[in-house]
Design a protein around this motif. Structure first.
Motif, short mmCIF file in Angstrom:
data_model
loop_
_atom_site.label_atom_id
_atom_site.label_comp_id
_atom_site.label_asym_id
_atom_site.label_seq_id
_atom_site.Cartn_x
_atom_site.Cartn_y
_atom_site.Cartn_z
N GLY A 184 34.28 35.20 24.12
CA GLY A 184 33.59 34.06 24.72
C GLY A 184 34.40 33.40 25.81
N VAL A 185 35.69 33.25 25.58
CA VAL A 185 36.58 32.66 26.58
C VAL A 185 36.65 33.58 27.81
CG1 VAL A 185 38.95 31.94 27.10
CG2 VAL A 185 37.93 31.42 24.86
N TYR A 186 36.78 34.87 27.54
CA TYR A 186 36.85 35.83 28.64
C TYR A 186 35.59 35.78 29.51
CZ TYR A 186 36.84 40.21 31.18
OH TYR A 186 36.78 41.14 32.17
N ASP A 187 34.43 35.76 28.88
CA ASP A 187 33.18 35.72 29.63
C ASP A 187 33.10 34.47 30.51
OD1 ASP A 187 32.39 38.08 28.47
OD2 ASP A 187 31.13 37.14 26.94
N PHE A 188 33.55 33.34 29.95
CA PHE A 188 33.51 32.09 30.72
C PHE A 188 34.49 32.13 31.89
CE2 PHE A 188 34.05 27.47 31.33
CZ PHE A 188 32.72 27.10 31.41
N VAL A 189 35.69 32.65 31.64
CA VAL A 189 36.69 32.78 32.70
C VAL A 189 36.17 33.68 33.82
CG1 VAL A 189 38.95 33.78 33.25
CG2 VAL A 189 38.70 32.26 31.28
N MET A 190 35.52 34.78 33.45
CA MET A 190 34.94 35.66 34.46
C MET A 190 33.87 34.95 35.27
SD MET A 190 36.13 38.71 34.98
CE MET A 190 34.68 39.32 35.86
N GLY A 191 33.06 34.14 34.60
CA GLY A 191 32.03 33.40 35.31
C GLY A 191 32.60 32.44 36.34
N LEU A 192 33.68 31.76 35.96
CA LEU A 192 34.32 30.83 36.90
C LEU A 192 34.90 31.58 38.10
CD1 LEU A 192 36.17 28.44 34.41
CD2 LEU A 192 34.07 27.97 35.69
N ASN A 193 35.59 32.68 37.84
CA ASN A 193 36.16 33.46 38.93
C ASN A 193 35.09 34.04 39.83
OD1 ASN A 193 39.33 33.97 38.83
ND2 ASN A 193 38.62 33.76 36.72
N ARG A 194 33.98 34.47 39.23
CA ARG A 194 32.88 35.02 40.02
C ARG A 194 32.29 33.95 40.94
NH1 ARG A 194 30.56 37.50 36.05
NH2 ARG A 194 31.41 39.55 36.59
N TRP A 195 32.16 32.74 40.43
CA TRP A 195 31.66 31.62 41.23
C TRP A 195 32.59 31.39 42.43
CZ3 TRP A 195 28.75 27.16 38.54
CH2 TRP A 195 28.29 26.24 39.49
N ILE A 196 33.89 31.37 42.18
CA ILE A 196 34.87 31.14 43.24
C ILE A 196 34.77 32.22 44.32
CG2 ILE A 196 37.35 31.11 43.74
CD1 ILE A 196 37.70 29.87 40.89
N ILE A 197 34.63 33.47 43.90
CA ILE A 197 34.57 34.56 44.87
C ILE A 197 33.29 34.48 45.70
CG2 ILE A 197 34.30 37.08 45.06
CD1 ILE A 197 36.29 37.29 42.71
N ARG A 198 32.19 34.12 45.09
CA ARG A 198 30.94 33.98 45.85
C ARG A 198 31.05 32.90 46.92
NH1 ARG A 198 26.81 34.14 40.68
NH2 ARG A 198 26.63 36.42 40.48
N VAL A 199 31.69 31.80 46.54
CA VAL A 199 31.88 30.72 47.52
C VAL A 199 32.79 31.19 48.65
CG1 VAL A 199 32.79 28.40 47.86
CG2 VAL A 199 31.46 28.92 45.81
N GLN A 200 33.84 31.94 48.31
CA GLN A 200 34.73 32.47 49.34
C GLN A 200 33.99 33.39 50.31
OE1 GLN A 200 38.03 34.79 47.86
NE2 GLN A 200 38.75 35.31 49.91
N ALA A 201 33.13 34.24 49.77
CA ALA A 201 32.37 35.16 50.63
C ALA A 201 31.42 34.40 51.54
CB ALA A 201 31.61 36.16 49.78
N TYR A 202 30.78 33.36 51.02
CA TYR A 202 29.86 32.56 51.83
C TYR A 202 30.61 31.80 52.90
CZ TYR A 202 26.29 29.04 52.95
OH TYR A 202 25.40 28.23 53.61
N ALA A 203 31.70 31.13 52.51
CA ALA A 203 32.49 30.37 53.48
C ALA A 203 33.19 31.29 54.47
CB ALA A 203 33.52 29.51 52.74
N GLY A 204 33.44 32.54 54.06
CA GLY A 204 34.04 33.52 54.96
C GLY A 204 33.04 34.19 55.87
N LEU A 205 31.79 33.67 55.88
CA LEU A 205 30.74 34.10 56.82
C LEU A 205 30.19 35.49 56.53
CD1 LEU A 205 32.53 32.90 60.11
CD2 LEU A 205 31.16 31.55 58.50
N MET A 206 30.43 36.01 55.31
CA MET A 206 30.03 37.39 55.02
C MET A 206 28.55 37.53 54.65
SD MET A 206 33.36 38.68 52.93
CE MET A 206 34.91 38.97 53.80
#
Length: 223
Positions: A184-206
């Motif tokens: 459960g902790v792992y799944d939540f940690v992955m969700g947070l990291n996935r959110w961060i990466i999506r924001v990076q891709a959007y802000a990086g104009l991709m």
């Protein structure tokens, strides 16, 4: 009898992280140290990433396209960084040392891919990386920066710790005593990291698609 078809991720940004079922109880103590060669390389890669993002900004503004070679390189930098993050920093989900590569690798437990956009909105490039992304920046900032006070006193002094750090501490204590990373902790940690990466891709104009306000938990996306 109808067989259930496997769920295949279909979004334009896909972040995979397969939890190692046989993690060492102790290796996490030195992973950050073992990853130092990667940190050195990533410093230079991220400098190049920043420069090429500026070049891409003007290319999109003029042509509506993100130059493919620049796009592939910057995705490769994000992929490299994600593997190091998964191994040594904000997931600690594998003991397998990350490859020194920008290329996809289905054999490594962590990978990242972003679909190349045929066209991008010229006007949107002016505002999405700062104005439109502000709500996400606030959320990401709360996740990765100190949000919970540790200590106290009349003036509420003391150090602060982030939500992601708290989750990792819980995971590492469990790993130390049980040799298991709580799913459960792992799944939540992955969700947070996935959110961060999506924001990076959007802000990086991709991509032009606005990042969803949701946690897609688990090893990979399911929609």
């Amino acid at each position: 009898m109808d067989l259930e078809k496997p769920v295949v991720p279909t979004g334009p940004i896909r972040v995979r992280g397969d939890l190692d079922p046989a993690l060492s109880r102790w290796l996490w103590l030195v992973k950050w140290l073992l990853a130092i060669p990667h940190y050195i390389v990533l410093v230079f890669l991220h400098i190049a990433y920043a420069v090429l993002t500026v070049v891409a900004f003007f290319a999109i503004l003029i042509t509506g396209k993100y130059p493919r070679a620049l796009f592939d390189f910057n995705v490769g930098v994000m992929r490299w960084g994600w593997r190091v993050t998964f191994y040594a920093l904000s997931v600690l989900g594998t003991d397998k040392y990350p490859p020194f590569s920008l290329q996809p690798d289905e054999e490594y437990p962590a990978d990242l891919s972003i679909d190349y956009p045929d066209t991008l909105h010229r006007g949107l490039v002016l505002v999405k990386w700062w104005l439109l992304a502000i709500p996400h920046y606030l959320i990401v900032g709360a996740v990765v920066s100190g949000g919970v006070l540790a200590g106290g006193g009349d003036d509420w002094g003391g150090a602060s710790i982030s939500l992601l750090s708290i989750l990792l501490i819980v995971a590492l204590i469990a790993l130390l005593f049980t040799a298991r990373y709580p799913q459960g902790v792992y799944d939540f940690v992955m969700g947070l990291n996935r959110w961060i990466i999506r924001v990076q891709a959007y802000a990086g104009l991709m991509r032009d698609e606005y990042p969803p306000f949701r946690l897609d938990q688990g090893a990979c996306e399911t929609d």
